[in-house]
Design a protein around this motif. Structure first.
Motif, PDB file in Angstrom:
ATOM      1  N   ARG A  18       0.854  -1.185   0.000  1.00 15.75           N
ATOM      2  CA  ARG A  18       0.000   0.000   0.000  1.00 15.75           C
ATOM      3  C   ARG A  18       0.891   1.237   0.000  1.00 15.75           C
ATOM      4  NH1 ARG A  18      -2.354  -4.411  -1.275  1.00 15.75           N
ATOM      5  NH2 ARG A  18      -4.591  -4.486  -0.816  1.00 15.75           N
ATOM      6  N   TYR A  19       0.285   2.392  -0.150  1.00 10.79           N
ATOM      7  CA  TYR A  19       1.030   3.645  -0.178  1.00 10.79           C
ATOM      8  C   TYR A  19       1.032   4.279   1.212  1.00 10.79           C
ATOM      9  CZ  TYR A  19       0.728   2.916  -5.153  1.00 10.79           C
ATOM     10  OH  TYR A  19       0.843   2.355  -6.397  1.00 10.79           O
ATOM     11  N   LEU A  23       1.397  10.251   2.130  1.00 10.67           N
ATOM     12  CA  LEU A  23       1.145  10.618   0.739  1.00 10.67           C
ATOM     13  C   LEU A  23      -0.347  10.788   0.492  1.00 10.67           C
ATOM     14  CD1 LEU A  23       2.047  10.949  -2.276  1.00 10.67           C
ATOM     15  CD2 LEU A  23       1.591   8.491  -2.485  1.00 10.67           C
ATOM     16  N   ILE A  24      -1.145   9.835   0.957  1.00 11.58           N
ATOM     17  CA  ILE A  24      -2.593   9.900   0.759  1.00 11.58           C
ATOM     18  C   ILE A  24      -3.147  11.175   1.390  1.00 11.58           C
ATOM     19  CG2 ILE A  24      -4.784   8.765   1.233  1.00 11.58           C
ATOM     20  CD1 ILE A  24      -3.008   7.297  -0.816  1.00 11.58           C
ATOM     21  N   GLY A  42      -5.753  -0.026 -11.557  1.00 11.57           N
ATOM     22  CA  GLY A  42      -5.443  -1.421 -11.248  1.00 11.57           C
ATOM     23  C   GLY A  42      -6.555  -2.068 -10.449  1.00 11.57           C
ATOM     24  N   THR A  43      -6.187  -2.717  -9.368  1.00  8.52           N
ATOM     25  CA  THR A  43      -7.181  -3.379  -8.518  1.00  8.52           C
ATOM     26  C   THR A  43      -7.757  -2.429  -7.467  1.00  8.52           C
ATOM     27  OG1 THR A  43      -5.463  -4.144  -6.979  1.00  8.52           O
ATOM     28  CG2 THR A  43      -6.040  -5.614  -8.811  1.00  8.52           C
ATOM     29  N   GLY A  44      -7.347  -1.169  -7.518  1.00  8.85           N
ATOM     30  CA  GLY A  44      -7.924  -0.176  -6.620  1.00  8.85           C
ATOM     31  C   GLY A  44      -7.187   0.015  -5.317  1.00  8.85           C
ATOM     32  N   ILE A  45      -5.904  -0.308  -5.280  1.00 11.58           N
ATOM     33  CA  ILE A  45      -5.149  -0.179  -4.028  1.00 11.58           C
ATOM     34  C   ILE A  45      -5.135   1.271  -3.558  1.00 11.58           C
ATOM     35  CG2 ILE A  45      -2.857  -0.371  -2.989  1.00 11.58           C
ATOM     36  CD1 ILE A  45      -2.428  -2.872  -4.758  1.00 11.58           C
ATOM     37  N   ALA A  46      -4.663   2.186  -4.410  1.00  6.98           N
ATOM     38  CA  ALA A  46      -4.629   3.597  -4.016  1.00  6.98           C
ATOM     39  C   ALA A  46      -6.030   4.170  -3.896  1.00  6.98           C
ATOM     40  CB  ALA A  46      -3.815   4.403  -5.024  1.00  6.98           C
ATOM     41  N   LEU A  50      -7.661   6.287  -0.841  1.00 12.75           N
ATOM     42  CA  LEU A  50      -8.215   7.627  -1.011  1.00 12.75           C
ATOM     43  C   LEU A  50      -9.663   7.681  -0.538  1.00 12.75           C
ATOM     44  CD1 LEU A  50      -6.628   8.371  -4.483  1.00 12.75           C
ATOM     45  CD2 LEU A  50      -6.210   9.704  -2.408  1.00 12.75           C
ATOM     46  N   GLN A  51     -10.417   6.645  -0.804  1.00  8.27           N
ATOM     47  CA  GLN A  51     -11.791   6.582  -0.302  1.00  8.27           C
ATOM     48  C   GLN A  51     -11.822   6.626   1.220  1.00  8.27           C
ATOM     49  OE1 GLN A  51     -13.822   3.126  -1.925  1.00  8.27           O
ATOM     50  NE2 GLN A  51     -14.888   4.404  -3.410  1.00  8.27           N
ATOM     51  N   ALA A  52     -10.928   5.874   1.830  1.00  7.51           N
ATOM     52  CA  ALA A  52     -10.880   5.845   3.294  1.00  7.51           C
ATOM     53  C   ALA A  52     -10.523   7.213   3.869  1.00  7.51           C
ATOM     54  CB  ALA A  52      -9.868   4.799   3.765  1.00  7.51           C
TER      55      ALA A  52
END
Length: 256
Positions: A18-19, A23-24, A42-46, A50-52
């Protein structure tokens, strides 16, 4: 290579790091609002991170297999390359690209980002570079050379990247952003961090890296075996050093 990551999309999502939260948070604070377009999601990692953090995220992803995994997590994703994606009048407060902007034409990508960003919105592309311990990196390189003896020298060098491996990518992206004439001066961010890896965690992640995704099982298996033995020699775990680097620029114009 860009199309190879979706061959085992579930593993990619499970094993890729994860990042960093810093950064987020920085992306969220820099954006004038919560609407984010995540390019090459991609699979929505970032996107999930960002949603969280309170963002509303739409993903654009060229690989339907990767997009399918992201949708399984409840993300809205449209399948297209960013250059050919149609925004249909939609606008966003930030355009982000995690580990993906180097697959996009930098000039066309900057122009497309400018079209969909609200004035004051931010384009932020970011990557995480890792550095294996020398013992593990040397084992990986030696095993790869035995498995792929005709690999050119520049490919072998990619197996042991320095933490500043993305200098050229950042420079290219920055030049294209300036060339677009629609952004302020680009800035670079960097976050250094570490993560502890077990033998199993590393061997799960390695097949998701670009040079290994395309290898058949008969070539991949001995590489993973030798790398696993190197980690065992370190006691079965080690600390991986990471540097997450970003280039960001603000869309010119007044905010409404």
């Amino acid at each position: 290579m860009a199309e190879s990551f979706g061959e085992d999309a579930e593993r990619y999502d499970r094993a890729r790091p994860r990042y960093p939260d810093a950064l987020i948070h920085r992306i969220r604070v820099a954006a004038p609002g919560p609407d984010i377009l995540d390019v090459g999601c991609g699979t929505g990692i970032a996107a999930r991170q960002l949603q969280a953090a309170g963002c509303r995220v739409l993903g654009v992803e060229p690989d339907a297999r990767m997009a399918g995994v992201a949708r399984g997590f409840g993300l809205a994703v449209e399948v297209a390359t960013f250059e050919e994606w149609t925004p249909q009048g939609r606008e966003f407060d930030a355009v982000t690209a995690g580990q993906a902007w180097h697959w996009i034409d930098p000039v066309a990508g900057a122009a497309q980002a400018a079209r969909v960003l609200r004035p004051g919105g931010c384009l932020t592309a970011f990557w995480s570079a890792f550095q294996l311990p020398d013992e593990v990196a040397d084992a990986l390189t030696a095993a790869y050379v035995r498995a792929v003896p005709d690999a050119p020298a520049h490919v072998r060098a990619m197996l042991k990247p320095p933490l500043d491996a993305y200098k050229t990518v950042l420079a290219t992206a920055g030049e294209a952003i300036v060339q677009s004439g629609t952004f302020g001066a680009p800035e670079q961010w960097r976050t250094d961090w570490e993560s502890t890896y077990t033998r199993d965690a590393l061997l799960d992640q390695l097949p998701t890296t670009g040079l290994l995704t395309r290898l058949p099982a008969r070539q991949l298996a001995p590489i993973l075996r030798e790398v696993g033995e190197a980690v065992d020699a370190l006691g079965g775990a080690f600390t991986m050093r990471y540097a997450t680097v970003a280039i960001t620029a603000v869309r010119a114009g007044r905010r409404a």
